[in-house]
Write a protein that holds these residues in place. Sequence first.
Motif, short mmCIF file in Angstrom:
data_model
loop_
_atom_site.label_atom_id
_atom_site.label_comp_id
_atom_site.label_asym_id
_atom_site.label_seq_id
_atom_site.Cartn_x
_atom_site.Cartn_y
_atom_site.Cartn_z
N PHE A 17 0.79 -1.42 -0.05
CA PHE A 17 -0.06 0.01 -0.05
C PHE A 17 1.05 1.30 0.03
O PHE A 17 1.98 1.44 0.52
CB PHE A 17 -0.94 -0.06 1.29
N VAL A 18 0.54 2.28 -0.70
CA VAL A 18 1.06 3.59 -0.46
C VAL A 18 0.30 4.36 0.65
O VAL A 18 -1.01 4.15 0.90
CB VAL A 18 0.56 4.39 -1.73
N GLU A 19 1.06 4.70 1.89
CA GLU A 19 0.61 5.20 2.95
C GLU A 19 1.00 6.75 2.84
O GLU A 19 2.06 7.00 2.75
CB GLU A 19 0.93 4.58 3.99
N ILE A 20 0.15 7.69 3.01
CA ILE A 20 0.30 9.13 3.26
C ILE A 20 -0.02 9.68 4.61
O ILE A 20 -1.27 9.26 4.94
CB ILE A 20 -0.40 9.97 2.07
N GLU A 21 0.80 10.10 5.37
CA GLU A 21 0.50 10.45 6.62
C GLU A 21 0.71 11.88 6.60
O GLU A 21 1.54 12.49 6.12
CB GLU A 21 1.71 9.78 7.84
N ARG A 22 -0.49 12.59 7.44
CA ARG A 22 -0.39 14.09 7.38
C ARG A 22 -0.75 14.41 8.84
O ARG A 22 -1.72 13.84 9.54
CB ARG A 22 -1.28 14.56 6.34
N LEU A 23 -0.39 15.55 9.15
CA LEU A 23 -0.94 16.42 10.36
C LEU A 23 -2.02 17.41 9.95
O LEU A 23 -1.74 18.31 8.97
CB LEU A 23 0.09 17.02 11.18
N VAL A 24 -3.31 17.34 10.46
CA VAL A 24 -4.13 18.40 9.75
C VAL A 24 -4.45 19.42 11.07
O VAL A 24 -4.95 19.02 12.05
CB VAL A 24 -5.33 17.49 9.37
N ASP A 25 -4.30 20.52 10.64
CA ASP A 25 -4.74 21.55 11.49
C ASP A 25 -6.04 21.79 11.23
O ASP A 25 -6.45 22.22 10.17
CB ASP A 25 -3.77 23.02 11.22
N ILE A 26 -6.88 21.88 12.44
CA ILE A 26 -8.26 22.22 12.41
C ILE A 26 -8.49 23.63 12.81
O ILE A 26 -8.69 23.93 14.01
CB ILE A 26 -9.06 21.38 13.22
N GLY A 27 -8.35 24.55 11.93
CA GLY A 27 -8.65 26.16 12.37
C GLY A 27 -7.84 26.56 13.55
O GLY A 27 -8.25 27.33 14.06
N GLY A 28 -6.56 25.92 13.64
CA GLY A 28 -5.80 26.58 14.62
C GLY A 28 -6.24 26.17 16.10
O GLY A 28 -5.68 26.73 16.94
N LYS A 29 -7.32 25.32 16.16
CA LYS A 29 -7.90 24.85 17.46
C LYS A 29 -7.02 23.56 17.85
O LYS A 29 -6.95 23.38 19.02
CB LYS A 29 -9.33 24.58 17.17
N PHE A 30 -6.90 22.62 17.23
CA PHE A 30 -6.21 21.47 17.57
C PHE A 30 -5.79 20.82 16.02
O PHE A 30 -6.02 21.16 15.01
CB PHE A 30 -7.18 20.47 18.26
N SER A 31 -5.01 19.68 16.18
CA SER A 31 -4.63 18.67 15.09
C SER A 31 -5.08 17.60 15.07
O SER A 31 -5.19 16.95 16.49
CB SER A 31 -2.97 18.99 15.23
N CYS A 32 -5.30 16.99 13.92
CA CYS A 32 -5.51 15.44 14.01
C CYS A 32 -4.41 14.87 13.10
O CYS A 32 -3.54 15.35 12.36
CB CYS A 32 -6.76 15.29 13.13
N TYR A 33 -4.08 13.75 13.32
CA TYR A 33 -3.06 12.68 12.40
C TYR A 33 -3.85 11.66 11.61
O TYR A 33 -4.95 10.94 11.90
CB TYR A 33 -2.33 11.90 13.55
N SER A 34 -3.62 11.96 10.28
CA SER A 34 -4.41 11.13 9.32
C SER A 34 -3.24 9.99 8.57
O SER A 34 -2.20 10.40 8.34
CB SER A 34 -4.83 12.30 8.31
N GLN A 35 -3.75 8.99 8.40
CA GLN A 35 -3.25 7.94 7.74
C GLN A 35 -4.10 7.67 6.38
O GLN A 35 -5.08 7.12 6.86
CB GLN A 35 -2.94 6.61 8.48
N PHE A 36 -3.48 7.58 5.21
CA PHE A 36 -4.27 7.64 4.12
C PHE A 36 -3.63 6.57 3.12
O PHE A 36 -2.62 6.59 2.95
CB PHE A 36 -4.41 8.92 3.52
#
Length: 141
Positions: A17-36
Amino acid sequence: KADERVRRALGERSEDFVEIERLVDIGGKFSCYSQFYLPADRFAGMLKVSITALESVNLKKILADQFGAPTVSVEQSVHACVLDSDVASLIGVPRRSGGMILEATAFTYGRAPLSFQRIHIPASDYPLDVSPVMNAPKSVR
């Protein structure tokens, strides 16, 4: 290689699999960690997409425009969890913090599995809307 949940969602025949990991900023309020995740046999070309494009463009748009694989439908589920220490560190919350994991399997034409995404979300005061995305009806004349 991916875990059993990813293999089950995208098809047991897929080995890599190709895995793309990203940190996603939610409007400067908090961050999420994404694995795609994407099956490598079809989407190895994603490894050639620039980091700038991956950071600035919706991944579903890249799949549709560059690979002819539009997202037709999505199934998603959410469950509460204690965030892994590594994830907590990445998104800037204390170890053993509560949160949730949203898992989404996207499908393309013929209900063929397209992608699997796991998003680690910290606890917050903000509601999470997991309603299906619906296209706005066209006006009738």
